[in-house]
Design a protein around this motif. Structure first.
Motif, PDB file in Angstrom:
ATOM      1  N   GLY A   1       0.771  -1.227   0.000  1.00 48.13           N
ATOM      2  CA  GLY A   1       0.000   0.000   0.000  1.00 48.13           C
ATOM      3  C   GLY A   1       0.807   1.285   0.000  1.00 48.13           C
ATOM      4  N   GLU A   2       2.119   1.180  -0.124  1.00 42.72           N
ATOM      5  CA  GLU A   2       2.962   2.379  -0.145  1.00 42.72           C
ATOM      6  C   GLU A   2       2.703   3.189  -1.411  1.00 42.72           C
ATOM      7  N   ALA A   3       2.788   4.507  -1.281  1.00 40.33           N
ATOM      8  CA  ALA A   3       2.675   5.404  -2.432  1.00 40.33           C
ATOM      9  C   ALA A   3       3.988   5.369  -3.218  1.00 40.33           C
ATOM     10  N   ASN A   4       3.901   5.674  -4.514  1.00 35.35           N
ATOM     11  CA  ASN A   4       5.092   5.655  -5.360  1.00 35.35           C
ATOM     12  C   ASN A   4       6.190   6.556  -4.818  1.00 35.35           C
ATOM     13  N   ARG A   5       5.829   7.731  -4.330  1.00 37.65           N
ATOM     14  CA  ARG A   5       6.838   8.667  -3.800  1.00 37.65           C
ATOM     15  C   ARG A   5       7.543   8.062  -2.589  1.00 37.65           C
ATOM     16  N   ALA A   6       6.784   7.431  -1.697  1.00 38.62           N
ATOM     17  CA  ALA A   6       7.377   6.809  -0.510  1.00 38.62           C
ATOM     18  C   ALA A   6       8.281   5.643  -0.900  1.00 38.62           C
ATOM     19  N   ILE A   7       7.860   4.898  -1.899  1.00 34.66           N
ATOM     20  CA  ILE A   7       8.685   3.789  -2.386  1.00 34.66           C
ATOM     21  C   ILE A   7      10.004   4.322  -2.931  1.00 34.66           C
ATOM     22  N   ALA A   8       9.929   5.399  -3.704  1.00 30.71           N
ATOM     23  CA  ALA A   8      11.142   5.985  -4.283  1.00 30.71           C
ATOM     24  C   ALA A   8      12.128   6.382  -3.196  1.00 30.71           C
ATOM     25  N   VAL A   9      11.631   6.973  -2.124  1.00 29.22           N
ATOM     26  CA  VAL A   9      12.507   7.385  -1.020  1.00 29.22           C
ATOM     27  C   VAL A   9      13.145   6.160  -0.367  1.00 29.22           C
ATOM     28  N   GLN A  10      12.341   5.130  -0.110  1.00 29.91           N
ATOM     29  CA  GLN A  10      12.851   3.931   0.571  1.00 29.91           C
ATOM     30  C   GLN A  10      13.865   3.174  -0.280  1.00 29.91           C
TER      31      GLN A  10
ATOM     32  N   CYS B   1      15.515   5.746  -5.421  1.00 31.58           N
ATOM     33  CA  CYS B   1      15.439   6.058  -6.849  1.00 31.58           C
ATOM     34  C   CYS B   1      14.361   7.114  -7.055  1.00 31.58           C
ATOM     35  N   SER B   2      14.131   7.496  -8.293  1.00 28.94           N
ATOM     36  CA  SER B   2      13.111   8.504  -8.578  1.00 28.94           C
ATOM     37  C   SER B   2      11.720   7.869  -8.628  1.00 28.94           C
ATOM     38  N   GLU B   3      10.717   8.723  -8.489  1.00 27.35           N
ATOM     39  CA  GLU B   3       9.338   8.245  -8.597  1.00 27.35           C
ATOM     40  C   GLU B   3       9.063   7.728 -10.013  1.00 27.35           C
ATOM     41  N   VAL B   4       9.676   8.339 -11.004  1.00 27.89           N
ATOM     42  CA  VAL B   4       9.543   7.871 -12.384  1.00 27.89           C
ATOM     43  C   VAL B   4      10.105   6.454 -12.511  1.00 27.89           C
ATOM     44  N   GLN B   5      11.244   6.177 -11.862  1.00 27.19           N
ATOM     45  CA  GLN B   5      11.823   4.834 -11.910  1.00 27.19           C
ATOM     46  C   GLN B   5      10.905   3.823 -11.246  1.00 27.19           C
ATOM     47  N   VAL B   6      10.243   4.217 -10.170  1.00 29.80           N
ATOM     48  CA  VAL B   6       9.278   3.325  -9.512  1.00 29.80           C
ATOM     49  C   VAL B   6       8.178   2.952 -10.504  1.00 29.80           C
ATOM     50  N   ARG B   7       7.624   3.947 -11.210  1.00 27.61           N
ATOM     51  CA  ARG B   7       6.572   3.664 -12.196  1.00 27.61           C
ATOM     52  C   ARG B   7       7.088   2.758 -13.305  1.00 27.61           C
ATOM     53  N   ARG B   8       8.311   3.002 -13.770  1.00 28.31           N
ATOM     54  CA  ARG B   8       8.892   2.142 -14.816  1.00 28.31           C
ATOM     55  C   ARG B   8       9.054   0.710 -14.322  1.00 28.31           C
ATOM     56  N   ASP B   9       9.535   0.569 -13.090  1.00 25.71           N
ATOM     57  CA  ASP B   9       9.721  -0.774 -12.523  1.00 25.71           C
ATOM     58  C   ASP B   9       8.392  -1.506 -12.412  1.00 25.71           C
ATOM     59  N   LEU B  10       7.373  -0.812 -11.910  1.00 20.25           N
ATOM     60  CA  LEU B  10       6.059  -1.450 -11.773  1.00 20.25           C
ATOM     61  C   LEU B  10       5.499  -1.826 -13.134  1.00 20.25           C
ATOM     62  N   LYS B  11       5.652  -0.938 -14.093  1.00 23.90           N
ATOM     63  CA  LYS B  11       5.160  -1.225 -15.440  1.00 23.90           C
ATOM     64  C   LYS B  11       5.866  -2.450 -16.020  1.00 23.90           C
ATOM     65  N   ARG B  12       7.164  -2.529 -15.808  1.00 20.54           N
ATOM     66  CA  ARG B  12       7.925  -3.671 -16.336  1.00 20.54           C
ATOM     67  C   ARG B  12       7.505  -4.978 -15.660  1.00 20.54           C
ATOM     68  N   VAL B  13       7.312  -4.931 -14.346  1.00 23.59           N
ATOM     69  CA  VAL B  13       6.930  -6.137 -13.607  1.00 23.59           C
ATOM     70  C   VAL B  13       5.500  -6.556 -13.951  1.00 23.59           C
ATOM     71  N   LEU B  14       4.598  -5.578 -14.035  1.00 17.35           N
ATOM     72  CA  LEU B  14       3.185  -5.883 -14.268  1.00 17.35           C
ATOM     73  C   LEU B  14       2.835  -5.976 -15.742  1.00 17.35           C
ATOM     74  N   GLY B  15       3.672  -5.387 -16.593  1.00 19.88           N
ATOM     75  CA  GLY B  15       3.462  -5.514 -18.020  1.00 19.88           C
ATOM     76  C   GLY B  15       2.434  -4.582 -18.625  1.00 19.88           C
TER      77      GLY B  15
END
Length: 72
Positions: free
Chosen positions: A35-44, A47-61
């Motif tokens: 349930g973490e927000a993308n911004r919080a994930i990026a901090v933890q 990496c950047s919030e954009v990288q978090v979105r790219r990673d999720l997109k790659r994993v989820l397709g």
């Protein structure tokens, strides 16, 4: 350690770099599922919030609301 592939227009990626990226993607997904927000994930993850979105997109397709951070 040899080069294995070329990223999206970037320099070639080594096996070690590919493993580190895959581990980061798994951690990003694990945090998103909790349930973490993308911004919080990026901090933890460090990496950047954009990288978090790219990673999720790659994993989820796909580009879903979950990837964009609109759903918890």
């Amino acid at each position: 350690m040899g080069r294995v592939s070329q990223g999206r227009g970037g320099p070639p990626v080594t096996n070690a770099e590919a493993v580190v990226a895959e581990l980061r993607r798994q951690r990003v997904l694990d945090l998103k599922v909790t349930g973490e927000a993308n911004r919080a994930i990026a901090v933890q993850v460090g990496c950047s919030e954009v990288q978090v979105r790219r990673d999720l997109k790659r994993v989820l397709g796909e580009d879903t609301d979950f990837v964009r951070g609109e759903l918890s």
